[in-house]
Motif scaffolding. Structure first.
Motif, PDB file in Angstrom:
ATOM      1  N   MET A 145       0.843  -1.185   0.000  1.00 11.43           N
ATOM      2  CA  MET A 145       0.000   0.000   0.000  1.00 11.43           C
ATOM      3  C   MET A 145       0.883   1.242   0.000  1.00 11.43           C
ATOM      4  O   MET A 145       1.768   1.380   0.840  1.00 11.43           O
ATOM      5  CB  MET A 145      -0.886   0.007   1.244  1.00 11.43           C
ATOM      6  CG  MET A 145      -2.005   1.008   1.185  1.00 11.43           C
ATOM      7  SD  MET A 145      -3.307   0.508   0.057  1.00 11.43           S
ATOM      8  CE  MET A 145      -4.527   1.770   0.391  1.00 11.43           C
ATOM      9  N   VAL A 146       0.660   2.125  -0.947  1.00 14.71           N
ATOM     10  CA  VAL A 146       1.477   3.331  -1.067  1.00 14.71           C
ATOM     11  C   VAL A 146       0.989   4.387  -0.085  1.00 14.71           C
ATOM     12  O   VAL A 146      -0.209   4.687  -0.011  1.00 14.71           O
ATOM     13  CB  VAL A 146       1.411   3.894  -2.499  1.00 14.71           C
ATOM     14  CG1 VAL A 146       2.162   5.210  -2.596  1.00 14.71           C
ATOM     15  CG2 VAL A 146       1.976   2.885  -3.489  1.00 14.71           C
ATOM     16  N   GLY A 147       1.906   4.967   0.672  1.00 17.64           N
ATOM     17  CA  GLY A 147       1.550   6.054   1.570  1.00 17.64           C
ATOM     18  C   GLY A 147       1.263   7.321   0.781  1.00 17.64           C
ATOM     19  O   GLY A 147       1.928   7.601  -0.226  1.00 17.64           O
ATOM     20  N   LYS A 164       9.665   8.154  -1.182  1.00 13.00           N
ATOM     21  CA  LYS A 164       8.809   7.093  -1.733  1.00 13.00           C
ATOM     22  C   LYS A 164       7.387   7.077  -1.167  1.00 13.00           C
ATOM     23  O   LYS A 164       6.860   6.025  -0.796  1.00 13.00           O
ATOM     24  CB  LYS A 164       9.485   5.720  -1.574  1.00 13.00           C
ATOM     25  CG  LYS A 164      10.872   5.663  -2.211  1.00 13.00           C
ATOM     26  CD  LYS A 164      11.453   4.278  -2.174  1.00 13.00           C
ATOM     27  CE  LYS A 164      12.914   4.276  -2.635  1.00 13.00           C
ATOM     28  NZ  LYS A 164      13.136   4.968  -3.906  1.00 13.00           N
ATOM     29  N   VAL A 165       6.791   8.263  -1.091  1.00 13.74           N
ATOM     30  CA  VAL A 165       5.362   8.359  -0.830  1.00 13.74           C
ATOM     31  C   VAL A 165       4.730   9.181  -1.947  1.00 13.74           C
ATOM     32  O   VAL A 165       5.416   9.955  -2.636  1.00 13.74           O
ATOM     33  CB  VAL A 165       5.035   9.001   0.541  1.00 13.74           C
ATOM     34  CG1 VAL A 165       5.568   8.149   1.678  1.00 13.74           C
ATOM     35  CG2 VAL A 165       5.567  10.416   0.638  1.00 13.74           C
ATOM     36  N   ASP A 177      -2.528   9.988   4.275  1.00 21.26           N
ATOM     37  CA  ASP A 177      -2.098   9.261   5.467  1.00 21.26           C
ATOM     38  C   ASP A 177      -1.376  10.187   6.438  1.00 21.26           C
ATOM     39  O   ASP A 177      -1.286   9.901   7.632  1.00 21.26           O
ATOM     40  CB  ASP A 177      -1.181   8.105   5.072  1.00 21.26           C
ATOM     41  CG  ASP A 177      -1.895   7.106   4.172  1.00 21.26           C
ATOM     42  OD1 ASP A 177      -2.910   6.536   4.618  1.00 21.26           O
ATOM     43  OD2 ASP A 177      -1.460   6.921   3.015  1.00 21.26           O
ATOM     44  N   ALA A 178      -0.843  11.273   5.914  1.00 19.16           N
ATOM     45  CA  ALA A 178      -0.206  12.302   6.732  1.00 19.16           C
ATOM     46  C   ALA A 178      -0.187  13.589   5.926  1.00 19.16           C
ATOM     47  O   ALA A 178      -0.210  13.570   4.692  1.00 19.16           O
ATOM     48  CB  ALA A 178       1.220  11.899   7.119  1.00 19.16           C
ATOM     49  N   GLY A 230       3.714   4.999   7.942  1.00 21.22           N
ATOM     50  CA  GLY A 230       3.402   4.258   9.152  1.00 21.22           C
ATOM     51  C   GLY A 230       4.499   4.216  10.189  1.00 21.22           C
ATOM     52  O   GLY A 230       4.401   3.464  11.163  1.00 21.22           O
ATOM     53  N   GLU A 231       5.539   5.006  10.031  1.00 18.30           N
ATOM     54  CA  GLU A 231       6.622   5.046  11.011  1.00 18.30           C
ATOM     55  C   GLU A 231       6.135   5.695  12.312  1.00 18.30           C
ATOM     56  O   GLU A 231       5.207   6.509  12.311  1.00 18.30           O
ATOM     57  CB  GLU A 231       7.806   5.842  10.464  1.00 18.30           C
ATOM     58  CG  GLU A 231       8.491   5.221   9.265  1.00 18.30           C
ATOM     59  CD  GLU A 231       9.398   4.053   9.628  1.00 18.30           C
ATOM     60  OE1 GLU A 231       9.625   3.830  10.832  1.00 18.30           O
ATOM     61  OE2 GLU A 231       9.879   3.373   8.710  1.00 18.30           O
TER      62      GLU A 231
END
Length: 269
Positions: free
Chosen positions: A1-3, A30-31, A73-74, A224-225
């Motif tokens: 799943m791509v952030g 890489k998001v 996601d952010a 997700g970090e």
């Protein structure tokens, strides 16, 4: 799943800060990067020649489009310019329940141009900071937000406590405006203080450092970090970007957004 990471900020025609720096950073880490542009600037390494705010209705329409199809996601906020804009954007973020919010309280450009109206500071304190997962002020920005002078590490700790009390989960007071060759970024999570130490790099090519650091944190959160890991990677990313300078322009040149990944490639080759 791509952030997916969103930046809500101004456009820098010189490419070193703002939307352009954020999207470059998202790509390098890489998001999938998205943007809502709040202002257009005429800008280069010598300074900011003009600022044209985007109409508020258009800013909100950009956010509505993203919410309808590409929920981030952010996200990070940068140049929000006015009290009205800060309150409207904060309202949308809260309404959409977008978590993982990184607030870069952009106030003054490297060349000295003011990028935040005086009355907007109150709106930032009351509306935006309470939504922040992480806030990343430098020392002058922390002084403006907390209304206390910062001369010592004890002062930084007090400012961090105030910003946390305003609602930010994590506070990172950057040490670039401190004295000496050792730089200390202070992290506070409401329970303990942590310090990230680095050495001062002798360069004037630091345009966009705040944007880039906050964007790197945002990218890691989108993947997700944990917050502390995201901050550590953000520090490594911006340190490499400053150290491997591009030497572009006649003033405060931009950082090197691909330096971090190039170092990783070299390390594994």
């Amino acid at each position: 799943m791509v952030g997916k990471a969103l930046t809500i900020a101004g456009s820098d025609s010189g490419g070193g800060a703002g939307i352009q720096a954020d999207l470059k950073t998202f790509q390098e880490l890489k998001v999938y990067g998205m943007s809502a542009i709040t202002a257009i600037t005429a800008q280069n390494t010598l300074g900011v020649q003009a600022v044209y705010p985007i109409p508020l209705d258009m800013v909100l329409k950009q956010l509505l489009s993203i919410e309808a199809d590409l929920k981030p996601d952010a996200l990070k906020t940068g140049m929000l310019f006015s009290s009205e804009l800060i309150e409207a954007v904060s309202g949308q973020i809260k309404s959409f329940q977008w978590g993982n919010v990184v607030v870069d309280p952009v106030m003054i450009a490297k060349g000295g141009s003011r990028l935040l109206q005086e009355d907007a500071v109150r709106s930032m304190r009351e509306s935006l900071i309470p939504l922040a997962t992480v806030i990343t002020p430098n020392i002058p920005e922390a002084e403006a937000l907390t209304e206390i002078p910062i001369r010592s590490m004890k002062d930084r700790q007090q400012a961090a406590r105030i910003l946390h009390k305003l609602g930010a989960d994590f506070v990172v007071i950057k040490g670039g405006h401190g004295n000496g060759n050792e730089l200390i970024d202070l992290i506070y999570d409401g329970d303990r203080f942590l310090e990230m130490k680095s050495f001062r790099i002798a360069t004037k090519n630091t345009h966009g450092t705040g944007c880039t650091f906050a964007a790197a944190i945002t990218a890691q959160l989108a993947k997700g970090e944990s917050v502390l890991d995201a901050i550590q990677i953000g520090k490594q990313y911006i340190h490499a970007a400053i150290e491997d300078s591009l030497q572009i322009g006649s003033g405060h040149g931009p950082t090197n957004h691909w330096a971090f990944q190039h170092r990783r490639v070299r390390a594994h080759s």
